[in-house]
Write a protein that holds these residues in place. Structure first.
Motif, PDB file in Angstrom:
ATOM      1  N   PRO A   5      -6.349   2.846   9.168  1.00  0.00           N
ATOM      2  CA  PRO A   5      -5.373   3.595   8.359  1.00  0.00           C
ATOM      3  C   PRO A   5      -4.052   2.852   8.255  1.00  0.00           C
ATOM      4  O   PRO A   5      -3.563   2.274   9.221  1.00  0.00           O
ATOM      5  N   VAL A   6      -3.489   2.860   7.053  1.00  0.00           N
ATOM      6  CA  VAL A   6      -2.225   2.173   6.815  1.00  0.00           C
ATOM      7  C   VAL A   6      -1.133   3.152   6.423  1.00  0.00           C
ATOM      8  O   VAL A   6      -0.012   3.088   6.915  1.00  0.00           O
ATOM      9  N   TYR A   7      -1.468   4.108   5.548  1.00  0.00           N
ATOM     10  CA  TYR A   7      -0.464   5.052   5.051  1.00  0.00           C
ATOM     11  C   TYR A   7      -1.058   6.452   5.058  1.00  0.00           C
ATOM     12  O   TYR A   7      -2.048   6.725   4.362  1.00  0.00           O
ATOM     13  N   GLU A   8      -0.472   7.338   5.864  1.00  0.00           N
ATOM     14  CA  GLU A   8      -0.908   8.733   5.961  1.00  0.00           C
ATOM     15  C   GLU A   8      -2.402   8.822   6.256  1.00  0.00           C
ATOM     16  O   GLU A   8      -3.155   9.527   5.562  1.00  0.00           O
ATOM     17  N   ILE A  19       0.834  -1.199   0.000  1.00  0.00           N
ATOM     18  CA  ILE A  19       0.000   0.000   0.000  1.00  0.00           C
ATOM     19  C   ILE A  19       0.872   1.254   0.000  1.00  0.00           C
ATOM     20  O   ILE A  19       0.595   2.233  -0.714  1.00  0.00           O
ATOM     21  N   GLU A  20       1.955   1.243   0.768  1.00  0.00           N
ATOM     22  CA  GLU A  20       2.871   2.386   0.766  1.00  0.00           C
ATOM     23  C   GLU A  20       3.528   2.562  -0.603  1.00  0.00           C
ATOM     24  O   GLU A  20       3.681   3.689  -1.090  1.00  0.00           O
ATOM     25  N   LEU A  21       3.890   1.448  -1.232  1.00  0.00           N
ATOM     26  CA  LEU A  21       4.478   1.537  -2.564  1.00  0.00           C
ATOM     27  C   LEU A  21       3.462   2.035  -3.582  1.00  0.00           C
ATOM     28  O   LEU A  21       3.808   2.823  -4.485  1.00  0.00           O
ATOM     29  N   LEU A  22       2.224   1.612  -3.457  1.00  0.00           N
ATOM     30  CA  LEU A  22       1.176   2.107  -4.349  1.00  0.00           C
ATOM     31  C   LEU A  22       0.997   3.611  -4.197  1.00  0.00           C
ATOM     32  O   LEU A  22       0.852   4.331  -5.202  1.00  0.00           O
ATOM     33  N   SER A  23       1.014   4.110  -2.974  1.00  0.00           N
ATOM     34  CA  SER A  23       0.896   5.554  -2.749  1.00  0.00           C
ATOM     35  C   SER A  23       2.078   6.298  -3.353  1.00  0.00           C
ATOM     36  O   SER A  23       1.925   7.385  -3.922  1.00  0.00           O
ATOM     37  N   LEU A  24       3.271   5.714  -3.253  1.00  0.00           N
ATOM     38  CA  LEU A  24       4.454   6.342  -3.844  1.00  0.00           C
ATOM     39  C   LEU A  24       4.352   6.409  -5.358  1.00  0.00           C
ATOM     40  O   LEU A  24       4.682   7.444  -5.978  1.00  0.00           O
ATOM     41  N   GLU A  25       3.898   5.343  -5.992  1.00  0.00           N
ATOM     42  CA  GLU A  25       3.738   5.345  -7.448  1.00  0.00           C
ATOM     43  C   GLU A  25       2.662   6.321  -7.886  1.00  0.00           C
ATOM     44  O   GLU A  25       2.769   6.939  -8.955  1.00  0.00           O
ATOM     45  N   MET A  26       1.625   6.488  -7.068  1.00  0.00           N
ATOM     46  CA  MET A  26       0.594   7.472  -7.391  1.00  0.00           C
ATOM     47  C   MET A  26       1.155   8.883  -7.383  1.00  0.00           C
ATOM     48  O   MET A  26       0.851   9.703  -8.268  1.00  0.00           O
ATOM     49  N   GLU A  82      -4.732   6.872   5.703  1.00  0.00           N
ATOM     50  CA  GLU A  82      -5.572   6.371   4.620  1.00  0.00           C
ATOM     51  C   GLU A  82      -5.619   4.849   4.701  1.00  0.00           C
ATOM     52  O   GLU A  82      -4.573   4.186   4.768  1.00  0.00           O
ATOM     53  N   CYS A  83      -6.822   4.303   4.701  1.00  0.00           N
ATOM     54  CA  CYS A  83      -6.968   2.853   4.574  1.00  0.00           C
ATOM     55  C   CYS A  83      -7.057   2.497   3.094  1.00  0.00           C
ATOM     56  O   CYS A  83      -7.122   3.373   2.224  1.00  0.00           O
ATOM     57  N   LEU A  84      -7.044   1.220   2.815  1.00  0.00           N
ATOM     58  CA  LEU A  84      -7.023   0.784   1.415  1.00  0.00           C
ATOM     59  C   LEU A  84      -8.279   1.223   0.673  1.00  0.00           C
ATOM     60  O   LEU A  84      -8.203   1.669  -0.480  1.00  0.00           O
ATOM     61  N   THR A  85      -9.445   1.151   1.305  1.00  0.00           N
ATOM     62  CA  THR A  85     -10.692   1.496   0.620  1.00  0.00           C
ATOM     63  C   THR A  85     -10.732   2.967   0.241  1.00  0.00           C
ATOM     64  O   THR A  85     -11.080   3.326  -0.899  1.00  0.00           O
ATOM     65  N   SER A  86     -10.391   3.857   1.167  1.00  0.00           N
ATOM     66  CA  SER A  86     -10.402   5.285   0.861  1.00  0.00           C
ATOM     67  C   SER A  86      -9.355   5.627  -0.187  1.00  0.00           C
ATOM     68  O   SER A  86      -9.580   6.501  -1.046  1.00  0.00           O
ATOM     69  N   LEU A  87      -8.197   4.952  -0.150  1.00  0.00           N
ATOM     70  CA  LEU A  87      -7.170   5.198  -1.153  1.00  0.00           C
ATOM     71  C   LEU A  87      -7.650   4.804  -2.545  1.00  0.00           C
ATOM     72  O   LEU A  87      -7.417   5.529  -3.532  1.00  0.00           O
TER      73      LEU A  87
END
Length: 758
Positions: free
Chosen positions: A215-218, A147-154, A220-225
């Motif tokens: 919440p997992v990253y900042e 999930i953190e890597l996905l946020s970084l790529e976004m 943000e949970c996976l669903t909201s992300l």
């Protein structure tokens, strides 16, 4: 000459009969409705055919990397500690600066999550390996790291493709696709609980489901992300996002958090029990034959037994389970004709009927409450015996919906809150506590819930087979178009089938997500359901669904937009490389359910193409398409149930002929909800429509549950005032705003919890 002159008239009459017959002579579909398709079919629909060349590259990359650490030892021969050590090594690459190193690591984790597929193992071995590997990934923290890597790529891709949606291919979102595919494999594998799972896996699964709403990253949970990614795709700021994978992951995440049909029924019964309400009526519970009152007058002098038997025989026979009941009964047993469902009676209708009877027969005074213990004694005094008998029958069929109790409770809380804020200030109002997965999800979605619903409907409109491509429409093909255009007929045919399949999967994911949210929110609290449904109605969900069904639904249900030997995992488990077949230089397509070798190679997502090859094992339908149709019909029925203003919208949009064509799909569940939609608008369609559609009227009598005192077939309902549309919707909107303000906005402390919670 007379025969020749009458021939066109006979042909026209036969065509009219076929078009108006809601139940043509077609076989019933052997389709079993469930929360989702099989595990391998769901994984297959995650990938497009343009991604097939990536599977072999990922496998070779994993084997080369594993050989550097453990030599020529295969993955299955490593110990658990060695496997976890290698996974931790790959997770360390998520922190490096070079994007290529991060991508290599996540590709290897995806190969591990898919069970180390190869041509030497079969499907069962692959599923077993995938389940073991996914729980290892969960123990090592791969879910949070991905999930953190996905946020970084976004963040790195923000603004790079804005305004260039027409030129985007799968090469532009490769990093995002790999991260989303890994998350999907983890969620889909852990979501399925098996009886053979060890206790350790059961605890891990329970912890993971609870973690989905955290919440997992900042913060943000996976669903909201995922919903924020969907918003970015729909507003044009992130047109390169792989929308199909986002929607599929949203659906499976919500399904894992809140549960499917079995969990929903348990939650419903538990909620009714907490409010002290009797269990709901079963969905398939034959009613007892109604017997005429003993004081009934017979002008023809027949005996009471004859009357009772005649009344029982006049009740419509069930059709949904007639085959099973007739096969199990002995030839000498007389079959009792009963209603398929137990009728219901609303509490306010019974109260109005009792009051009208007391006024008519001069029994003035205040009657007892309908649900009180002495109601059958106090308010029936002085009434004729047949009237008393009818009231007793009505009270035996009273059904108290959970929504009515919740609305009544909110009205009491509103009055108590207004008194506590008045001149005579009383004690603060204690709000009820709800700590469920559905409540957590509602809190997550509430700030941007209207935008989320609009985004879902926008993508649904773009994926509908009846929609036309416009310049301002969304480009939902960004994760299906190959980097290079097709060079021959076989590749062009494959891309055409892949596009149609891509649209069907998107419709399936959106319809399942919306229905899941509506059903769970309605059980959790009625105003949460009304909030979502009202925004769907305001976003033109009703005409959109009707537009979707304004096509040849039988052709859509029977569409074959699949290439069997290119589907995952067949393309990686077969010892031969995936090919497009040798049938006339074209493609051999197959239904992913029954293994049939027929294909509808046509545009528009409707599957209206030529049949390339037939098979005797053809089930006659595509699982995902009929699943989507059932979901959309159920959504439409939920949006319009007990809403007269929205029922009038069905009439205004001329939904009756569209729904009658949908009745040609011979599946009991789908026909049931279509008949419910026809039932609520019958009173508005006029006498001529009822006269020319008596077969549909008969089907409604036979298959739909009846509410006593509901004159659905006549125009005598005084509550059905189409000019009160705005008044009804605005009153509902005001109640919803009061509910949200009481629990989520004004009545919250600094931690965001409702007042009164610890």
């Amino acid at each position: 000459m007379a025969m020749e002159a009458s021939l066109p008239r006979l042909i026209a009459r036969e065509m009219h009969r076929r078009n108006s017959d809601p139940s043509p002579d077609t076989p019933d579909l052997d389709f079993e409705y469930a929360d989702s398709d099989t595990y391998l079919h769901e994984l297959s629909e995650l990938y497009s055919y343009s991604e097939v060349p990536e599977f072999d590259t990922t496998r070779d990359l994993f084997r080369e990397s594993l050989a550097k650490y453990y030599g020529s030892v295969d993955w299955c021969y490593l110990t658990k500690s060695e496997k976890m050590s290698y996974i931790m090594t790959l997770l360390e690459y998520f922190e490096v600066v070079k994007p290529q190193d991060r991508l290599t690591a996540v590709r290897q984790l995806l190969y591990i999550a898919h069970g180390n597929y190869s041509s030497e193992i079969g499907e069962e071995a692959m599923i077993k390996n995938a389940r073991e590997n996914v729980f290892l990934l969960l123990q090592t923290g791969a879910y949070e790291a991905t999930i953190e890597l996905l946020s970084l790529e976004m963040e790195q891709g923000r603004g790079m493709y804005e305004g260039t949606s027409s030129n985007i291919t799968i090469a532009d979102n490769y990093n995002l696709r790999i991260c989303l595919s890994l998350l999907y494999a983890i969620v889909e594998t852990i979501r399925i609980q098996k009886p053979s799972d060890p206790p350790e896996w059961v605890e891990l699964r329970k912890t993971f489901v609870d973690q989905l709403s955290c919440p997992v990253y900042e913060d943000e949970c996976l669903t909201s992300l995922l919903f924020m990614m969907l918003l970015g795709f729909c507003n044009g700021s992130m047109p390169h996002y792989p929308v199909k994978k986002i929607l599929l992951l949203i659906w499976k995440t919500v399904l894992a958090m809140m549960g499917g049909m079995e969990e929903l029924e348990e939650l419903k019964q538990a909620s009714r029990s907490s409010f002290g309400i009797a269990p709901s009526f079963p969905e398939c519970h034959p009613a007892m034959p109604l017997v005429l009152p003993t004081a009934a007058y017979d002008p023809r002098g027949q005996q009471e037994n004859d009357l009772a038997s005649a009344s029982a025989s006049n009740i419509m026979e069930s059709s949904l389970h007639s085959t099973s009941s007739s096969s199990s009964s002995s030839p000498s047993t007389t079959k009792v004709k009963v209603l398929e469902f137990r009728p219901k009676a609303r509490k306010k209708d019974v109260e109005s009927y009792v009051e009208a009877c007391r006024t008519k027969f001069g029994c003035f005074g205040t009657g007892a409450a309908v649900n009180s213990s002495d109601a059958s004694q106090n308010d029936l005094i002085g009434l004729p015996e047949p009237i008393q008998e009818s009231i007793r029958v009505l009270r035996e069929h009273i059904y108290i919906p959970l929504a009515d109790v919740q609305v009544e409770m909110e009205e009491k809380l509103g009055k108590a809150a207004s008194l506590s804020l008045g001149a005579f200030r009383g004690p603060p109002v204690e709000l009820p506590k709800r700590d469920t997965a559905t409540e957590k999800l509602y809190r997550i979605l509430l700030p941007n819930l209207p935008q989320y619903m609009i985004a879902l409907l926008k993508v649904l409109l773009a994926a509908a087979p009846t929609s036309r491509t416009r310049n301002d429409s969304l480009n939902i093909l960004v994760d299906v178009l190959p980097p290079e255009p097709p060079s021959n007929l076989a590749e062009s045919t494959q891309v055409t089938i892949d596009i149609n399949r891509h649209k069907e999967v998107i419709v399936k994911a959106i319809s399942a997500t919306i229905l899941l949210l509506l059903k769970h929110f309605k059980v959790n609290h009625i105003y949460q359901f009304e909030y979502v449904s009202q925004h769907l109605v305001f976003a033109n969900c009703i005409p959109l669904i009707l537009k979707f069904f304004n096509q040849n639904v039988m052709q859509y249900v029977a569409a074959r937009n699949n290439c069997s030997n290119v589907n995952f995992p067949q393309c990686v488990l077969s010892p031969l490389p995936p090919t497009l077949g040798d049938f006339g230089g074209g493609v051999t397509a197959a239904n992913s359910n029954g293994g049939s070798s027929t294909s509808g190679v046509g545009g528009g997502g409707g599957g209206g193409g030529d049949v390339l090859e037939s098979s005797t094992t053809d089930p006659g339908y595509c699982w995902r398409n009929i699943f989507s149709c059932v979901n959309l019909v159920r959504i439409l029925q939920k949006l319009t149930k007990w809403k007269h203003s929205r029922t009038v919208m069905l009439v205004v949009f001329r939904s009756a002929p569209i729904l009658k064509r949908v009745l040609k799909v011979r599946h009991p569940l789908m026909q049931l909800y279509v008949l419910k939609l026809l039932k609520v608008q019958t009173k508005y369609l006029g006498r001529n429509w009822r006269r020319s559609n008596m077969k549909a009227i008969s089907l409604i009598y036979r298959r739909v549950r009846h509410h006593l005192h509901d004159d659905w077939a006549y125009g005598n309902d005084l509550d059905a005032r189409p000019w009160d549309f705005q008044t009804e919707e605005f009153a509902l909107k005001a109640s919803i705003e009061q509910f949200n303000n009481r629990y989520y906005y004004h009545a919250t402390d600094c931690d965001g919890k409702p007042l009164g919670e610890d």
